[in-house]
Design an enzyme around this catalytic site. Sequence first.
Site, PDB file in Angstrom:
ATOM      1  N   HIS A   1      10.334  27.717  27.717  1.00 32.17           N
ATOM      2  CA  HIS A   1      10.755  26.864  28.845  1.00 32.17           C
ATOM      3  C   HIS A   1       9.544  26.113  29.390  1.00 32.17           C
ATOM      4  O   HIS A   1       9.618  24.929  29.729  1.00 32.17           O
ATOM      5  CB  HIS A   1      11.365  27.706  29.975  1.00 32.17           C
ATOM      6  CG  HIS A   1      12.693  28.312  29.630  1.00 32.17           C
ATOM      7  ND1 HIS A   1      13.822  27.559  29.449  1.00 32.17           N
ATOM      8  CD2 HIS A   1      13.067  29.598  29.435  1.00 32.17           C
ATOM      9  CE1 HIS A   1      14.846  28.358  29.151  1.00 32.17           C
ATOM     10  NE2 HIS A   1      14.407  29.602  29.135  1.00 32.17           N
TER      11      HIS A   1
ATOM     12  N   CYS B   1       7.286  34.230  24.312  1.00 29.98           N
ATOM     13  CA  CYS B   1       8.572  34.611  24.904  1.00 29.98           C
ATOM     14  C   CYS B   1       9.418  33.365  25.157  1.00 29.98           C
ATOM     15  O   CYS B   1       8.892  32.246  25.207  1.00 29.98           O
ATOM     16  CB  CYS B   1       8.279  35.313  26.227  1.00 29.98           C
ATOM     17  SG  CYS B   1       9.705  35.567  27.283  1.00 29.98           S
TER      18      CYS B   1
ATOM     19  N   HIS C   1       2.677  36.258  29.033  1.00 30.69           N
ATOM     20  CA  HIS C   1       2.776  37.578  29.678  1.00 30.69           C
ATOM     21  C   HIS C   1       3.022  38.715  28.703  1.00 30.69           C
ATOM     22  O   HIS C   1       2.987  39.869  29.107  1.00 30.69           O
ATOM     23  CB  HIS C   1       3.876  37.553  30.749  1.00 30.69           C
ATOM     24  CG  HIS C   1       5.216  37.166  30.207  1.00 30.69           C
ATOM     25  ND1 HIS C   1       5.608  35.855  30.087  1.00 30.69           N
ATOM     26  CD2 HIS C   1       6.225  37.901  29.720  1.00 30.69           C
ATOM     27  CE1 HIS C   1       6.814  35.808  29.547  1.00 30.69           C
ATOM     28  NE2 HIS C   1       7.218  37.032  29.308  1.00 30.69           N
TER      29      HIS C   1
ATOM     30  N   CYS D   1       5.420  44.178  45.438  1.00 26.66           N
ATOM     31  CA  CYS D   1       4.740  44.124  46.733  1.00 26.66           C
ATOM     32  C   CYS D   1       4.193  45.483  47.163  1.00 26.66           C
ATOM     33  O   CYS D   1       3.207  45.574  47.882  1.00 26.66           O
ATOM     34  CB  CYS D   1       5.655  43.537  47.804  1.00 26.66           C
ATOM     35  SG  CYS D   1       6.892  44.683  48.450  1.00 26.66           S
TER      36      CYS D   1
ATOM     37  N   THR E   1      10.558  32.501  27.913  1.00 19.28           N
ATOM     38  CA  THR E   1      10.033  31.889  29.147  1.00 19.28           C
ATOM     39  C   THR E   1       8.901  30.913  28.817  1.00 19.28           C
ATOM     40  O   THR E   1       8.810  29.824  29.399  1.00 19.28           O
ATOM     41  CB  THR E   1       9.503  32.993  30.096  1.00 19.28           C
ATOM     42  OG1 THR E   1      10.576  33.889  30.356  1.00 19.28           O
ATOM     43  CG2 THR E   1       8.998  32.407  31.401  1.00 19.28           C
TER      44      THR E   1
END
Length: 342
Positions: free
Chosen positions: A43, A38, A63, A93, A40
């Site tokens: 990065h 990805c 991921h 959460c 991400t």
Amino acid sequence: MKALVKQEAKTGLWLKDVPEPEIGINDVLIKVKRTAICGTDMHIWNWDAWAQKNIPVPMVVGHEFVGEIVEVGSNVNDFHPGQIVSGEGHVVCGRCRNCMAGRRHLCAHTSGIGVNRPGSFAEYVSLPMANIWVHRDDIDLDVAALFDPFGNAVHTALSFPVLGEDVLIAGAGPIGIMAAAVCRHAGARHVVITDINPERLRLAVKMGATRGVDVRTEKLADVQKELGMTEGFDVGLEMSGNPSAFRDLLENLCHGAKVAMLGIPSGEVAIDWNTVIFKMLTIKGIYGREMYDTWYKMSTMIDSGLDLRPIITHRLPYAEFADGFDAMNSGKAAKVILDWSK
Ligand code: NAD
Ligand code: ZN
């Protein structure tokens, strides 16, 4: 087990032996079959300012994955070993107002796999059962590995009705291209996509865009005329993160148009707010995937013939990961699959 680890605070990833993840009573242990790289992860590989600020070292990254359940915690009754699954990468959460209301994608306390907790570039990954998405047994594993970014594309593309509408997509990265395919599948008329990379634009057209526009040499106003459009695009999808692409998109929308924003700009972006006000535009920010409406639609669109396979440009055994990251950095790749069975 083998895993790709951000081992040092510098460019690259390291293939390491790390302990297998332990599972709690509500968790599922997955043997990873395929992963995808990805933006991400790029990065994190390139160790840019965002990664330096957000990624603890050492960290098992990744991921985008598909795998097979090999073990479940004692509280887990709905899943069993042998099922082919992907995972929602945002662990929420469960207790905030949005989570309690079933709007889990709006949780303000998400933790990301491969970013804040151990990821899927590994032989095994552990996830809470609330994050598991089961595929049909015969799904193409390479396609199943794409459900995370495919979900970004679907969440954005289906944020507003596209049936019979003209859609403008800024940015023909892997997510923009998948969004073009989704809009066509969902019945849009014209799906026009912009980029500055001719290869990506060609791929977008192959996957369902009506017209690819290289903004270095062509104007969207001319393309609208060519397509016989008189009022502007009805829906805009910002998938480039580029300020001038966003401004161009706003200029080419009709009055009352809807805009879904997925692309992440590297800083503040100035726009002419008069355009937003006098065209009465609706602008919506998009993060992640809706749990699990987006996932449901992904599976049903694959079942109803949406073909994502052309987006996969590279398939490599996991040990050759460096070639995959190089291909991504070269701008020549769309999606790179790493095979963890080889
Ligand atoms: P990508 O970087 O591969 O794609 C962006 C594309 O925009 C590239 O092909 C690039 O050439 C193109 N581009 C650059 N300048 C342009 C211009 N002036 N006009 C038109 N196109 C231009 O990224 P991707 O993986 O496809 O992701 C798309 C965007 O979504 C990225 O900004 C990414 O950071 C973001 N993203 C957001 C979420 C979220 O949850 N909000 C999740 C994943 C990715
Ligand atoms: Zn929450």
